[in-house]
Structures are given as C-alpha cells and as structure tokens.
Design an enzyme around this catalytic site. Structure first.
Site, PDB file in Angstrom:
ATOM      1  N   SER A 135       0.858  -1.191   0.000  1.00  9.17           N
ATOM      2  CA  SER A 135       0.000   0.000   0.000  1.00  9.17           C
ATOM      3  C   SER A 135       0.889   1.233   0.000  1.00  9.17           C
ATOM      4  CB  SER A 135      -0.864   0.021   1.264  1.00  9.17           C
ATOM      5  OG  SER A 135      -1.488   1.273   1.441  1.00  9.17           O
ATOM      6  N   TYR A 148      -1.309  -0.206  10.565  1.00 10.85           N
ATOM      7  CA  TYR A 148      -1.545  -0.568   9.148  1.00 10.85           C
ATOM      8  C   TYR A 148      -0.353  -0.129   8.296  1.00 10.85           C
ATOM      9  CZ  TYR A 148      -3.555  -1.025   4.520  1.00 10.85           C
ATOM     10  OH  TYR A 148      -3.756  -1.372   3.207  1.00 10.85           O
TER      11      TYR A 148
HETATM   12  P1  NDP Z   1     -11.516  -6.006   0.512  1.00 11.37           P
HETATM   13  O1  NDP Z   1     -11.954  -5.801   1.920  1.00 11.37           O
HETATM   14  O2  NDP Z   1     -12.507  -5.814  -0.566  1.00 11.37           O
HETATM   15  O3  NDP Z   1     -10.860  -7.458   0.355  1.00 11.37           O
HETATM   16  C1  NDP Z   1     -10.017  -7.978   1.351  1.00 11.37           C
HETATM   17  C2  NDP Z   1      -9.848  -9.472   1.126  1.00 11.37           C
HETATM   18  O4  NDP Z   1      -8.956  -9.977   2.127  1.00 11.37           O
HETATM   19  C3  NDP Z   1     -11.160 -10.223   1.253  1.00 11.37           C
HETATM   20  O5  NDP Z   1     -11.246 -11.196   0.240  1.00 11.37           O
HETATM   21  C4  NDP Z   1     -11.050 -10.893   2.618  1.00 11.37           C
HETATM   22  O6  NDP Z   1     -11.702 -12.165   2.586  1.00 11.37           O
HETATM   23  C5  NDP Z   1      -9.545 -11.104   2.719  1.00 11.37           C
HETATM   24  N1  NDP Z   1      -9.143 -11.257   4.118  1.00 11.37           N
HETATM   25  C6  NDP Z   1      -9.159 -10.338   5.105  1.00 11.37           C
HETATM   26  N2  NDP Z   1      -8.788 -10.910   6.266  1.00 11.37           N
HETATM   27  C7  NDP Z   1      -8.554 -12.224   5.998  1.00 11.37           C
HETATM   28  C8  NDP Z   1      -8.176 -13.340   6.781  1.00 11.37           C
HETATM   29  N3  NDP Z   1      -7.963 -13.260   8.112  1.00 11.37           N
HETATM   30  N4  NDP Z   1      -8.027 -14.542   6.177  1.00 11.37           N
HETATM   31  C9  NDP Z   1      -8.245 -14.673   4.857  1.00 11.37           C
HETATM   32  N5  NDP Z   1      -8.604 -13.661   4.055  1.00 11.37           N
HETATM   33  C10 NDP Z   1      -8.774 -12.447   4.633  1.00 11.37           C
HETATM   34  O7  NDP Z   1     -10.285  -5.015   0.321  1.00 11.37           O
HETATM   35  P2  NDP Z   1      -9.206  -4.834  -0.880  1.00 11.37           P
HETATM   36  O8  NDP Z   1      -9.517  -5.690  -2.021  1.00 11.37           O
HETATM   37  O9  NDP Z   1      -9.067  -3.376  -1.066  1.00 11.37           O
HETATM   38  O10 NDP Z   1      -7.909  -5.340  -0.122  1.00 11.37           O
HETATM   39  C11 NDP Z   1      -7.003  -6.259  -0.669  1.00 11.37           C
HETATM   40  C12 NDP Z   1      -5.608  -5.860  -0.259  1.00 11.37           C
HETATM   41  O11 NDP Z   1      -5.324  -4.581  -0.794  1.00 11.37           O
HETATM   42  C13 NDP Z   1      -5.361  -5.744   1.245  1.00 11.37           C
HETATM   43  O12 NDP Z   1      -4.101  -6.318   1.532  1.00 11.37           O
HETATM   44  C14 NDP Z   1      -5.345  -4.241   1.492  1.00 11.37           C
HETATM   45  O13 NDP Z   1      -4.567  -3.891   2.600  1.00 11.37           O
HETATM   46  C15 NDP Z   1      -4.723  -3.769   0.202  1.00 11.37           C
HETATM   47  N6  NDP Z   1      -4.940  -2.367  -0.174  1.00 11.37           N
HETATM   48  C16 NDP Z   1      -6.187  -1.847  -0.293  1.00 11.37           C
HETATM   49  C17 NDP Z   1      -6.342  -0.534  -0.684  1.00 11.37           C
HETATM   50  C18 NDP Z   1      -7.671   0.128  -0.764  1.00 11.37           C
HETATM   51  O14 NDP Z   1      -7.743   1.365  -0.633  1.00 11.37           O
HETATM   52  N7  NDP Z   1      -8.747  -0.594  -1.002  1.00 11.37           N
HETATM   53  C19 NDP Z   1      -5.197   0.288  -1.059  1.00 11.37           C
HETATM   54  C20 NDP Z   1      -3.927  -0.365  -0.875  1.00 11.37           C
HETATM   55  C21 NDP Z   1      -3.822  -1.649  -0.482  1.00 11.37           C
HETATM   56  P3  NDP Z   1     -12.640 -12.762   3.746  1.00 11.37           P
HETATM   57  O15 NDP Z   1     -13.211 -11.594   4.509  1.00 11.37           O
HETATM   58  O16 NDP Z   1     -13.672 -13.561   2.989  1.00 11.37           O
HETATM   59  O17 NDP Z   1     -11.721 -13.607   4.540  1.00 11.37           O
HETATM   60  C1  8X3 Z   2      -5.053   1.623   1.749  1.00 13.24           C
HETATM   61  C2  8X3 Z   2      -4.677   2.906   1.101  1.00 13.24           C
HETATM   62  O1  8X3 Z   2      -4.399   5.396   1.497  1.00 13.24           O
HETATM   63  O2  8X3 Z   2      -6.112   4.235   2.775  1.00 13.24           O
HETATM   64  O3  8X3 Z   2      -3.961   0.770   1.799  1.00 13.24           O
HETATM   65  O4  8X3 Z   2      -3.808   3.884   3.300  1.00 13.24           O
HETATM   66  S1  8X3 Z   2      -4.749   4.146   2.233  1.00 13.24           S
END
Ligand code: NDP
Ligand code: 8X3
Length: 255
Positions: A135, A148
């Site tokens: 991120s 985070y």
């Molecule tokens: P979502 O919440 O839409 O998806 C997150 C995914 O992670 C879900 O499929 C969830 O599945 C899974 N997950 C969370 N905790 C667990 C766990 N304990 N075990 C297994 N699976 C888990 O968010 P994003 O798609 O945005 O997030 C994906 C990645 O991108 C993350 O690593 C996040 O930190 C990163 N990210 C997101 C950004 C944003 O602004 N959206 C920006 C930068 C990075 P389930 O709940 O079914 O287990």
């Molecule tokens: C999530 C992006 O900008 O909310 O990883 O930290 S931000």
C-alpha cells in the site's frame, strides 16, 4: 496451463484479479474466509478453480492447506498475496490492541507463512511470480495509519529482501502499492460503517479493483528477464499534503 493462487479472492482486488486471470486462461486456487463467496465466484469463471476457506491469521491452517492441496493443484506459478485489512483510523493512543494484532497476524504473519510454504515449490520449478499487495501506507505515514502503515512497510521491505535471496532462482517478487481504492476495504476499516466508508470515495474518482487486477496481471506477465520490484499507484485525485507542524499555541488551544 498456469496456476495462480490468490488470497483474499472473496472481494475487491482479489476477486477482480481472479476474474482477469481466468479470462486469460489461468487455473485458479482461490482462498478467503468466506467460502460461500468463493464458490459463487468460481461458478462464474470458465476455468478450473480450487476454492478453500482459509483464515490467514491461522498459521496451522495455512500449513494444512498447502500440505493438503490435491496433487494436480500443487504446482503454483503465481502467488498473489492479497488478503489483508486495515482496522481503525484513530490515533495510536486510542487504538484497540486487538485490531493491531489482527492486522499484524493477517498482513504480516499470514503473508510470510504462506510465502514460506510456496517458496520451495517455485524454487524447485525454477520459475514463479510472487506478487505482494502492499500500500502507499507502507511508504507514506499518515495520522491514524499507525500499525496498518507498519504492516505494509513490512510487505515492501520483505518483498525486496526476498528478491535478494531469490536471485538466480527464476522466482520473481513484486509489490503493488495502491492508494485510495474503492473496495470493501474501508467498510472493514470503519468496522462496518458503510456510510462513513462511502464518504471517502464520493467525488474522489478512486482506483477500482479492476485497475489493480490489470496491474497484477501485467506484473505477472512481464518478460521473464524482468522483475518489477514495486509499483506504487494512486488515483490522479490523490497526492501528498504538507507535513504537520504542531505549534505551541495549538497545544495551548487544546488544553
Ligand atoms: P476487501 O476488503 O474488498 O478485500 C479484502 C480481502 O482480504 C477479502 O477477500 C477478505 O476475505 C480477505 N481477508 C481479510 N482478512 C482475511 C483473513 N484473516 N483470512 C483470509 N482472508 C482475509 O479489500 P481490498 O480488495 O481493497 O484489499 C485487498 C488488499 O489490498 C489488502 O491487503 C489491502 O490492505 C490492500 N490495499 C487496499 C487498498 C484500498 O484502498 N482498497 C489500497 C492499498 C492496499 P474474507 O473476509 O472472505 O476472509
Ligand atoms: C489503503 C490505502 O491510502 O487508505 O492501503 O492507506 S490508504
């Protein structure tokens, strides 16, 4: 036919990445806790899929999952370490310690545990791509980011150090580091407050999940003699702000 293992495929980036890789003819191993969602997703994809419920905070479950993969699913070409979350937006001194531990256990411990299990498979194959979802929070601190930000800084540096160890093995490691992206991420971060989460994205033209899926696919498919180390991407609407300077007079106002 290549096989991609995608964690966190039940939502957001992971789900969009699964859809894109399937369209390009990859077999998929999809994991997340919400198995019902993975099953529905797999039914919509025209490629063979192996879906399993997996909680990335449970290290023995990760071990059992990899050990128990059916033989025909045990050669993994692409690992997308995407599962992860943020919990909370408040200052460190008001944070819930359980939230901190959940982020560390998911974003760090889960990621390294699965990677540790998959590395020998890829090294034996002399090929493979590991794509870790970091991120901008790992590169740029912001108020309320505390743990985070720390977990994603770990993902950044762990990925680079992995590369150093894997030089000469044919195994590549890349990190993709997105900024503001509209997925379920903020609903989770705000502990289910969808209205507050939606407010972040209104009129902001955020990244969408398909943007990140496109970039993950590109990272996995650059020519074999190239390794993209990290790819940081923000929406055009997002940029850095000034550094905060708290003056004595501000502190006095707060008192
Ligand atoms: P979502 O919440 O839409 O998806 C997150 C995914 O992670 C879900 O499929 C969830 O599945 C899974 N997950 C969370 N905790 C667990 C766990 N304990 N075990 C297994 N699976 C888990 O968010 P994003 O798609 O945005 O997030 C994906 C990645 O991108 C993350 O690593 C996040 O930190 C990163 N990210 C997101 C950004 C944003 O602004 N959206 C920006 C930068 C990075 P389930 O709940 O079914 O287990
Ligand atoms: C999530 C992006 O900008 O909310 O990883 O930290 S931000």
């Amino acid at each position: 036919m290549k096989t991609a293992l995608i964690t966190g495929a039940s939502s957001g980036f992971g789900e969009a990445t699964a859809r894109l890789f399937a369209r390009h003819g990859y077999r998929l191993i999809l994991v997340a806790r919400r198995l019902d969602r993975l099953k529905v997703l797999a039914e919509t994809l025209d490629m063979p899929c192996h879906v399993e419920a997996l909680d990335m905070t449970d290290t023995s479950a990760i071990d059992a999952f990899v050990n128990g993969l059916p033989a025909e699913w045990s050669n993994i070409d692409i690992l997308v370490n995407n599962a992860g979350l943020a919990l909370g937006t408040g200052p460190a001194q008001e944070a819930d310690l359980t939230d901190w531990h959940t982020m560390i256990n998911t974003n760090i411990t889960g990621l390294v545990t699965l990677t540790h299990k998959i590395l020998p498979i890829m090294v034996k194959q002399n090929s493979g791509s590991i794509i870790n979802v970091g991120s901008i929070a790992g590169n740029w601190p912001y108020p309320g980011g505390n743990v985070y930000c720390g977990t994603k800084a770990f993902v950044h540096q762990f990925s680079k150090a992995l590369r150093a160890d894997l030089a000469g093995t044919g195994v590549r490691v890349s990190t993709i580091e997105p900024g503001l992206a509209e997925t379920e991420f903020s609903i989770v971060r705000m502990h289910g407050d969808k209205q507050k989460a939606d407010g972040l994205y209104t009129d902001a033209q955020p990244i969408v999940a398909e943007d990140i899926a496109d970039m993950i696919f590109w990272l996995a498919n650059v020519p074999p003699h190239l390794n993209v180390n990290n790819l940081e991407v923000m929406p055009t609407s997002q940029a850095w702000g000034p550094l905060n300077v708290v003056k004595n007079s501000d502190a006095a106002d707060d008192a």
